[in-house]
Enzyme design. Structure first.
Site, PDB file in Angstrom:
ATOM      1  N   HIS A  39       2.385  -6.610  -7.349  1.00  0.00           N
ATOM      2  CA  HIS A  39       1.208  -6.486  -6.488  1.00  0.00           C
ATOM      3  C   HIS A  39       1.561  -5.807  -5.165  1.00  0.00           C
ATOM      4  CE1 HIS A  39       2.618  -9.594  -3.709  1.00  0.00           C
ATOM      5  NE2 HIS A  39       3.027 -10.260  -4.777  1.00  0.00           N
ATOM      6  N   GLU A 118       2.753 -16.279  -9.957  1.00  0.00           N
ATOM      7  CA  GLU A 118       3.989 -16.486  -9.202  1.00  0.00           C
ATOM      8  C   GLU A 118       4.402 -17.960  -9.228  1.00  0.00           C
ATOM      9  OE1 GLU A 118       6.859 -15.896  -8.356  1.00  0.00           O
ATOM     10  OE2 GLU A 118       6.605 -14.337  -6.808  1.00  0.00           O
TER      11      GLU A 118
END
Length: 250
Positions: A39, A118
């Site tokens: 990202h 994550e």
């Protein structure tokens, strides 16, 4: 040929074995290629703060992060016709990044898989490394030396590995022989790289990934009988313009 791994190769179940045939993919069998995109930047990225998954502060991309993701997506757009699926972690910064990627690639849908979120950092979320070392020194020491220790009461590396590999199995089952652009995070991407290369999980400590960088792995059947799940790595931590010019090297 698909690619090669010499020596140990990783199967989907986490096992490793020596491939007498050096791990070449079977002729005529398309690999499952996963283009891993980290990202773009958030304010937590800029400030080097721990930023976890859905249980975190869940910060959005900042302006620089959106710009860098768009630049990466435009690089990938040179092979847009060969990318079949855009997949994302469910976390805000990855979803925002994946939506940019899908828009630039001309794809109508972003699929989501929770397996690629994550690591959860619990009490550490939003803190810098220095702040954690001052406020939770024993916890930090334990985490740095034990892949089973959950930082701040969050998730351990082993727990993340288990759900990431479950996600990988789902992707390969659902999209065998296709090319997937998967937008994820540092820990899941490093976990997939370590698994693909048959490296120990603590090799994660020896990898670095830039925001909006690209890593590419291929999964295929190889080995002596052509039935052994194997993988190879084509790219690692590459950003457009920094190392490559022109079209994306798919």
């Amino acid at each position: 040929m698909t690619g090669a791994t010499q020596g140990n190769a990783a199967g989907l179940d986490g096992s490793t074995s020596t491939a007498p045939a050096r791990g070449w993919g079977q002729p005529g069998m398309a690999p499952t290629r996963i283009i891993l995109v980290r990202h773009g930047e958030t304010d937590h990225t800029t400030d080097k703060r721990f930023s976890g998954g859905l249980a975190s502060a869940n910060p959005p991309l900042n302006d620089l992060g959106r710009r860098h993701v768009r630049e990466t997506a435009e690089w990938l757009a040179t092979v847009a016709d060969q990318i079949d699926v855009v997949l994302s972690s469910p976390v805000r910064r990855t979803l925002e990044s994946a939506e940019i990627v899908a828009e630039v690639l001309g794809k109508d849908e972003v699929l989501v898989d929770d397996g690629f979120a994550e690591m959860e950092f619990g009490r550490w979320d939003g803190l810098t490394f220095m702040e954690v070392s001052e406020q939770h020194p024993e916890d930090l020491h334990a985490w740095m030396g034990d892949m089973d220790h959950p930082p701040g009461g969050g998730e351990s590396f082993r727990q993340v590995e288990a759900r990431v590999l479950d996600g990988l199995a789902r992707v390969i089952t659902a999209h065998a022989g296709r090319t997937i652009a998967l937008v994820s995070h540092v820990t899941p991407i490093k976990t997939l790289v370590a698994h693909a290369l048959g490296a120990p999980l603590d090799s994660l400590y020896r990898m670095e990934l830039q925001p909006a960088s690209v890593t590419m792995l291929s999964w295929f059947l190889g080995g002596a009988e052509g039935d052994q799940p194997m993988a190879s790595m084509r790219l690692f931590n590459v950003t457009p313009g920094a190392h490559w010019g022109g079209a994306f090297p798919l």
